[in-house]
Design a protein around this motif. Sequence first.
Motif, short mmCIF file in Angstrom:
data_model
loop_
_atom_site.label_atom_id
_atom_site.label_comp_id
_atom_site.label_asym_id
_atom_site.label_seq_id
_atom_site.Cartn_x
_atom_site.Cartn_y
_atom_site.Cartn_z
N VAL A 1 -7.16 -5.09 -5.99
CA VAL A 1 -6.81 -5.52 -4.63
C VAL A 1 -5.63 -6.40 -4.31
CG1 VAL A 1 -8.18 -6.40 -2.54
CG2 VAL A 1 -9.13 -4.95 -4.12
N CYS A 2 -4.53 -6.01 -3.65
CA CYS A 2 -3.46 -6.85 -3.50
C CYS A 2 -3.59 -7.63 -1.88
CB CYS A 2 -2.07 -6.20 -3.66
SG CYS A 2 -1.83 -4.92 -2.66
N LEU A 3 -4.30 -6.67 -1.19
CA LEU A 3 -4.17 -7.24 0.28
C LEU A 3 -5.67 -7.15 0.83
CD1 LEU A 3 -2.56 -7.90 2.94
CD2 LEU A 3 -2.39 -5.48 3.06
N THR A 4 -5.68 -8.18 1.74
CA THR A 4 -7.18 -8.14 2.32
C THR A 4 -6.53 -8.39 3.89
OG1 THR A 4 -8.36 -9.20 0.61
CG2 THR A 4 -9.57 -8.94 3.04
N VAL B 1 -7.71 2.51 0.07
CA VAL B 1 -8.10 1.38 0.85
C VAL B 1 -9.63 1.48 1.47
CG1 VAL B 1 -7.48 0.17 3.03
CG2 VAL B 1 -5.78 1.26 1.62
N ALA B 2 -10.11 0.31 1.17
CA ALA B 2 -11.62 0.19 1.68
C ALA B 2 -11.67 -0.55 2.91
CB ALA B 2 -12.52 -0.45 0.56
N ILE B 3 -12.32 0.13 3.73
CA ILE B 3 -12.65 -0.34 5.18
C ILE B 3 -14.11 -0.72 5.22
CG2 ILE B 3 -12.58 0.32 7.67
CD1 ILE B 3 -10.63 2.40 7.03
N PHE B 4 -14.06 -2.11 5.40
CA PHE B 4 -15.66 -2.51 5.16
C PHE B 4 -15.80 -3.39 6.62
CE2 PHE B 4 -18.15 -6.62 3.59
CZ PHE B 4 -19.11 -5.86 3.38
N VAL C 1 1.13 -1.11 0.04
CA VAL C 1 -0.03 0.10 -0.04
C VAL C 1 0.86 1.25 -0.09
CG1 VAL C 1 -1.81 1.24 1.19
CG2 VAL C 1 -1.88 -1.21 1.13
N GLU C 2 0.59 2.16 -1.00
CA GLU C 2 1.54 3.32 -1.29
C GLU C 2 0.57 4.66 -0.94
OE1 GLU C 2 3.59 2.79 -5.01
OE2 GLU C 2 4.56 1.11 -4.27
N ARG C 3 1.53 5.56 -0.90
CA ARG C 3 0.76 7.11 -0.88
C ARG C 3 -0.11 6.97 -1.98
NH1 ARG C 3 4.04 12.86 -1.33
NH2 ARG C 3 2.21 13.87 -1.26
N ASP C 4 -1.30 7.62 -1.71
CA ASP C 4 -2.64 7.92 -2.33
C ASP C 4 -3.24 6.69 -2.87
OD1 ASP C 4 -2.07 10.69 -2.18
OD2 ASP C 4 -0.72 10.68 -4.05
N ASP C 5 -2.90 5.37 -2.53
CA ASP C 5 -3.77 4.29 -2.67
C ASP C 5 -4.92 4.47 -1.95
OD1 ASP C 5 -1.71 3.21 -4.42
OD2 ASP C 5 -1.08 1.84 -2.95
N ARG D 1 -10.40 1.55 -7.67
CA ARG D 1 -9.47 0.85 -7.87
C ARG D 1 -8.60 0.53 -6.54
NH1 ARG D 1 -9.44 4.34 -11.76
NH2 ARG D 1 -7.73 5.63 -10.97
N ALA D 2 -9.34 0.08 -5.64
CA ALA D 2 -8.81 -0.31 -4.37
C ALA D 2 -7.57 -1.26 -4.22
CB ALA D 2 -10.03 -0.75 -3.40
N ARG D 3 -6.53 -0.55 -3.41
CA ARG D 3 -5.61 -1.26 -3.24
C ARG D 3 -5.49 -2.55 -2.16
NH1 ARG D 3 -1.63 -3.23 -6.51
NH2 ARG D 3 0.40 -3.39 -5.60
#
Length: 523
Positions: free
Chosen positions: A122-125, A54-57, A48-52, A98-100
Amino acid sequence: MRIEDFLRASARADGGKTALITRETSLTYPMLDDLSDRLAGALAARGVERDDRVAIFMDNCWQAAVAIFAVLKAGAVFSPINPSTKADKLAYVLRNCRARAVITQAKLMPVAAQAISDCRSVCLTVVAGDAAAGAQPPAAATEGAAGVLAFEDAVAAEARPPAHRGIDCDLAMLIYTSGSTGRPKGVMMTHRNVEAAATSIVTYLEGTPNDVILNVLPIAFDYGLYQLIMAVKLGATLVLEKSFAFPQEIFGAMQRHRVTGLPLVPTMAAMIVRSTALAPGMFPDLRYITNTAAALPPAHIARLRELFPHVRLYSMYGLTECKRCTYLPPGELDARPGSVGIAIPGTEAFVVDEAGRQVPPGVEGELVIRGPHVMQGYWEDEEATRRALRPGPHPWEKVLYTGDLFRTDAQGFLYFVARKDDIIKTRGEKVAPREVETVLHACPGIAEAVVVGMPDPLLGQAVCAIVVASDPSLTARDVIRHCAAHLEDFMVPRTVAFRDALPTTDTGKTSRRLAAETLEIAS
């Protein structure tokens, strides 16, 4: 100032101060700061990088509060999503921004996994809960090194957030509108936007570090989210509950924790005013009550003031695109019970005609908002952004056209009339549902009411009332007779439908659209 700096400052100010109370745990400010540092480091270490985005579900849990500040500390943008969201809508949001990464809970993983499988970015959950360790990554191929990380493992590690060098004009959050008129739109808010809104609100609420705020509103809803942001900005304490489904439990929590602030929406107010378990003086520490999402009926305001005679009641109006627009100073409540007040500190609100010219008092027009809290626009939707953000008084600024009809009185106080789309056109006349609803709420035996327009071959649209009765003997004829005594003929409902409850959105607002659909089904 960036939002995560609120937390750092409050953690330095008082190392023992309680920041967050849930039914499962309590966190001091240093604990919340440390946990969010660790999660931020884990996110950064996994791509996860700057400006990516991230969804908080998640629901209203302590892990969600940690996640919000962790995403910001990683330099990324958080997008809170209501836990009742279904997989297809969640997938749309994830694809759209385009959530990371996605941060969720084990109990929500079936829905999350289905949505993530349709989103290649999405690369990480990150999964919180006992089942997190056994969670499997989505089956679909992804652009990066896909994986699932247990929330508990992430906050147990010694990782620390990167030096992302972000500044306050970076995006802080992307909040998706409810999408009642189409696909959800992502409202873009910078750190500077959020700070301006939070500072203005705590100013007129006269917030202090000694406040204890009880929040049952979803933190995926900006009204609920800002309770967390404002509490952390003040160094106050937030009591986080999951819902208002069991009011007696909430009342008990208010007494135990000596709550000073209670944000509510009209559906909650309706439950409170019907409660037989409340009496004046039960909450001696309560200092203020706030209301937004929709205006409170005058009858509910009167009853709340009977139950909480020492409490300041703030009637407010806002929308996701700028968080808050107006507030009514409590001292004006008796003189202007139907008003939503004046512009919040540091902002400007005015009413214009279709040509964008300000209109005189008493004339209806569209409300326009000007100030540092106005959104940057809708995520990758230039057409919708152009409609909402238009040139302001100065060449360097844009102002927000709300799409809501308002009028002012001679002293400049604002009155909500209707959403433009909600206006009912009947017999060649225009009817504002709010005006009819105010009369309905004053009818003895009615607890809640909503008014909609339904297609009619003769009238164009027929005014229809949908009500929840507190008196089982109340009839449709009683309601129509009451309305006829207080409204012009063309405004009197043609039909009255009784329901056990009014349909609401995920955020607790009464849904006019869903209410109208129940009439269509019934017919």
